[in-house]
Each structure stands twice: as structure tokens, then as C-alpha cells.
Design a protein around this motif. Structure first.
Motif, PDB file in Angstrom:
ATOM      1  N   ASN A   6      -1.646   4.757  -5.985  1.00  0.00           N
ATOM      2  CA  ASN A   6      -2.653   4.541  -4.941  1.00  0.00           C
ATOM      3  C   ASN A   6      -3.178   3.116  -4.972  1.00  0.00           C
ATOM      4  OD1 ASN A   6      -2.694   7.085  -3.670  1.00  0.00           O
ATOM      5  ND2 ASN A   6      -3.992   7.939  -5.278  1.00  0.00           N
ATOM      6  N   THR A  10      -2.423   0.231  -1.851  1.00  0.00           N
ATOM      7  CA  THR A  10      -3.649   0.208  -1.055  1.00  0.00           C
ATOM      8  C   THR A  10      -3.460  -0.469   0.294  1.00  0.00           C
ATOM      9  OG1 THR A  10      -5.077   0.233  -3.003  1.00  0.00           O
ATOM     10  CG2 THR A  10      -6.024  -0.628  -0.962  1.00  0.00           C
ATOM     11  N   GLU A 142      -6.065  10.445  -0.068  1.00  0.00           N
ATOM     12  CA  GLU A 142      -5.309   9.321  -0.608  1.00  0.00           C
ATOM     13  C   GLU A 142      -3.817   9.513  -0.353  1.00  0.00           C
ATOM     14  OE1 GLU A 142      -6.435   6.606  -1.745  1.00  0.00           O
ATOM     15  OE2 GLU A 142      -8.518   7.021  -2.251  1.00  0.00           O
TER      16      GLU A 142
END
Length: 232
Positions: A6, A10, A142
Motif C-alpha cells: 500500500n 500510494t 486500500e
């Protein structure tokens, strides 16, 4: 691994997330409803890995249009590894097909959640088309999650897409639309639990209308919404 992925991705797009997912979790499957927006993720995945395993759940209560659309999209995108799954105990547990009227959660579990968990057993991860804008339970979604109960990685390549991004991608790539969208169904599930949406309503207002429910249950484990797990 989840936290690192993650952080690393980003500022990256869906294609990079897909490539990272295939590298990090080689035995990952894509679960698709072949609904209103499903063609976007299917198209993206097919461009990166055309033989990605695609799992489609036929609840035996879907709109006929969805079944036809599923076949058309699979052929159009030349998907090489589509599996259609169904519950094997509907005749015993819902012989008259009325369980959804008495207990929608039980019906979703019977026809969707349990069959999907069985189908996912051989895989270490699965991809979804979920997006943050779709509901309050998805606003912090996410790219990568881990299901604490199963240890399975869940990948959401389109998590940060907007409704405009979806439509623009469909237009630019001339992707086929689900026929029911033009008839007032911006979010499509099983026929008995999906209704038309009026102008100005939330796109998911037609799902389980007038009920305290906005998820079918496949993104829950032991009755709880699956959140991002700890570093693995």
C-alpha cells in the motif's frame, strides 16, 4: 507485505496495482459479479494477465440480462479462465426460493458467501472491483487488505477511482455496458433484491431497498466487515 504494498503504490494506478498483485500473490483469483461496472476491472486484468482465474457466482436469482452479459463480456475480452460457481445445497435449504423474503442475510450466505469461500479455498488472494465511493463501509478502502480469519490477501485495484473515472474508462475503451444500467439500475445484484434507482438517489439505493443492509456478505468474515490486517 500488505502495508508495504500500500505504501509503495500510494501514487500508482490500477494497472500497477494489478501487476504488483500478480507478482506478490501468483495464485490470485478475480471475483466478478459482471455487474454495472465490472467490465472495467475485467478489461484491465485481461490486458495484464488474460488467463487470470475469474470466478462468477451464479446465485440462480440473477437477472437474465446479467447471465447473458457475463457470456458476452467473457467472449469480448477473451478471458481464458472463467469459472461459474453455484451453491450445491439450494434445493435443501431454500427449496421454494423464498428465503430472501424471510432472511436476506441467510439467502446471501447460502447463495453467495459460502460458495465463494469454497471456490477461493485454493487461492492465497482475490481481487475485487470495490471502490471507496460505493458505500460508507468502503470509504477507507486500500489497494491491499488481508483477511485476518483466512490470511487471504484481498486486492482492490479500483479503490480510489471515482464514478467519472469508471465512465471515462468505459467510453475510451468502448466497453460493453450492462443492459440494465440504461433502464435505471446503476448497481445490480440478484433480481428479487434489486430495484430501479430514481434520479438523485444514491446509486446503491436499489440494493436491499428499505433494509438495514448494503453489503451481500462476501466481504465479511464471521459477520464482521473485513478490514486491513496487520503486517504479514
Amino acid at each position: 507485505m500488505v502495508s508495504a504494498l500500500n505504501a509503495q503504490l500510494t501514487h500508482h494506478g490500477a494497472t500497477d496495482v494489478l501487476r504488483a498483485a500478480f507478482e506478490a500473490v501468483p495464485d490470485v483469483a478475480l471475483v466478478s459479479s459482471f455487474g454495472a461496472e465490472s467490465v472495467v476491472l475485467l478489461h484491465l486484468a485481461a490486458m495484464v494477465k488474460r488467463d487470470v482465474p475469474v470466478i462468477f457466482i451464479d446465485t440462480e436469482m440473477l437477472f437474465a440480462e446479467t447471465l447473458v452479459y457475463q457470456q458476452e463480456v467473457a467472449e469480448r475480452l477473451r478471458l481464458e479462465n472463467v469459472t461459474v460457481i453455484r451453491a450445491d445445497d439450494i434445493a435443501t435449504k431454500d427449496p421454494d426460493g423464498t428465503l430472501h423474503r424471510r432472511d436476506t442475510d441467510a439467502c446471501c450466505a447460502l447463495r453467495k458467501t459460502v460458495p465463494l469461500q469454497k471456490a477461493l479455498a485454493p487461492y492465497s488472494g482475490w481481487m475485487t472491483g470495490r471502490k471507496r465511493y460505493q458505500s460508507q463501509t468502503r470509504t477507507s478502502l486500500e489497494f491491499f487488505e488481508v483477511e485476518d480469519a483466512t490470511g487471504r490477501i484481498k486486492v482492490n485495484p479500483l479503490a480510489r477511482w471515482s464514478p467519472e473515472d469508471v465512465l471515462e474508462y468505459m467510453d475510451e475503451n468502448r466497453l460493453p455496458r450492462h443492459p440494465l444500467v440504461a433502464h435505471g439500475y446503476p448497481s445490480i445484484g440478484c433480481a428479487p433484491c434489486t430495484s430501479k434507482v430514481a434520479d438523485g438517489e444514491d446509486p446503491r439505493a436499489g440494493r436491499w431497498r428499505d433494509q438495514d443492509k448494503d453489503e451481500c456478505g462476501i466481504h465479511f468474515v464471521d459477520g464482521k466487515l473485513v478490514r486491513v490486517g496487520q503486517e504479514t
